[in-house]
Design an enzyme around this catalytic site. Structure first.
Site, short mmCIF file in Angstrom:
data_model
loop_
_atom_site.label_atom_id
_atom_site.label_comp_id
_atom_site.label_asym_id
_atom_site.label_seq_id
_atom_site.Cartn_x
_atom_site.Cartn_y
_atom_site.Cartn_z
CD GLU A 159 -6.50 -7.05 -1.22
OE1 GLU A 159 -7.05 -7.34 -2.69
OE2 GLU A 159 -6.91 -5.48 -1.83
CB CYS A 202 -1.70 -5.78 -7.58
SG CYS A 202 -2.15 -6.85 -8.73
#
Ligand code: SF4
Length: 289
Positions: A135, A200
């Site tokens: 990521e 998140c």
């Protein structure tokens, strides 16, 4: 032994979405789906998807060229995994001449968008995360030459001096308290620092549900998930920080009755890429102890 399970244990919406994208494209095995690196960080689930001809072909960081068969009997399609990729990698995959579908988690897409918008306006971008994680490798690509990755306070002290604006974001699966601490330190040097807490919701929920397991009386914790999974490793680290004996396991085969002798209540949680069938089999085995 009593078994209590965290409410949020298992797939997050980003992982469910990536799997759904790959399955839609595979059309029940009618087409071959090539994923650029593991679609999600769970080898048991990747094995399951392999039965539908969803195959992992790239490397962990999505850097090397894809080794695709020269000829294929079936139509094939390339799918981008939940962790996302850099813009350069996107161009490379789109130029392979195969249909292309993006399974990047929208939460990662939001981080990429913030980085891109600020880097284009000349901001330096500080990303809190693991530089080896795919990521982060993908996100760095959006920062162009303005990107810097830090994982701790020492890295923060080694950053160069910035003359213009600075923005700070986080890899989606980091600890909120660590991000807050580092961003506060950086803002003392750069009072105009723009901070986006991009951890998140699924990560935050899994971390707070783990604390709930401890509050509910778990005297030992089992964290289920891939050894490569960043959010699973974080859950195991968080459990240990509460001084509870913690087992990070991948499947039910990794647990033995003897290790749980003397415990009354086990708290079970699982990373965002752990499938339900594994969680259930672990809970069922623990209930027999
Ligand atoms: S952990 Fe968060 S960012 Fe990663 S796939 Fe799940 S919802 Fe998306």
């Amino acid at each position: 032994m009593k078994v209590i399970r965290a409410k949020s244990a298992g797939f997050c919406w980003g992982v469910e979405r990536a799997i759904q994208v790959a399955r839609e494209e595979a059309q029940g095995g009618e087409r071959t789906v090539y994923t650029d690196g593991p679609l999600i960080h769970n080898s048991q689930m990747m094995d399951e998807l392999g039965k539908e001809d969803i195959r992992e072909v790239g490397d962990y960081q999505s850097k090397s060229k894809l080794d695709l068969p020269a000829k294929s009997e079936k139509e094939s399609v390339v799918v981008v995994r939940a962790h996302g990729i850099s813009p350069e990698r996107r161009k490379y995959l789109q130029n392979l001449g195969l249909p292309f579908r993006d399974g990047t988690c929208p939460d990662v897409g939001i981080i990429a968008g913030k980085i891109k918008a600020h880097a284009e306006r000349g901001y330096d971008v500080v990303i809190f995360g693991d530089p080896k994680h795919p990521e982060v490798a993908g996100l760095l690509g959006y920062a162009k030459e303005h990107g810097h990755v830090i994982t701790n306070e020492k890295d923060l002290q080694s950053l160069p001096d910035f003359n213009g604006g600075v923005v700070m974001v986080s890899q989606s699966t980091m600890f909120t308290h660590e991000f807050k601490n580092l961003s506060q330190i950086l803002s003392t040097k750069y009072p105009e620092l723009i901070v986006f807490d991009t951890i998140c919701g699924a990560t935050k929920e899994r971390q707070s549900d783990l604390v709930q397991l401890v509050d509910d009386g778990a005297d030992v914790i089992v964290v289920i998930g891939g050894k490569h999974s960043a959010n699973t490793r974080k859950l195991a680290k968080l459990a240990s920080s509460y001084e509870k004996p913690t087992f990070h396991i991948e499947t039910a085969k990794d647990i033995e009755k003897e290790s749980f002798h003397g415990f009354k209540c086990v708290g079970v949680t699982a990373g965002a890429s752990t499938p339900e069938f594994i969680i259930r089999s672990v809970c069922e085995k623990l209930e027999t102890f």
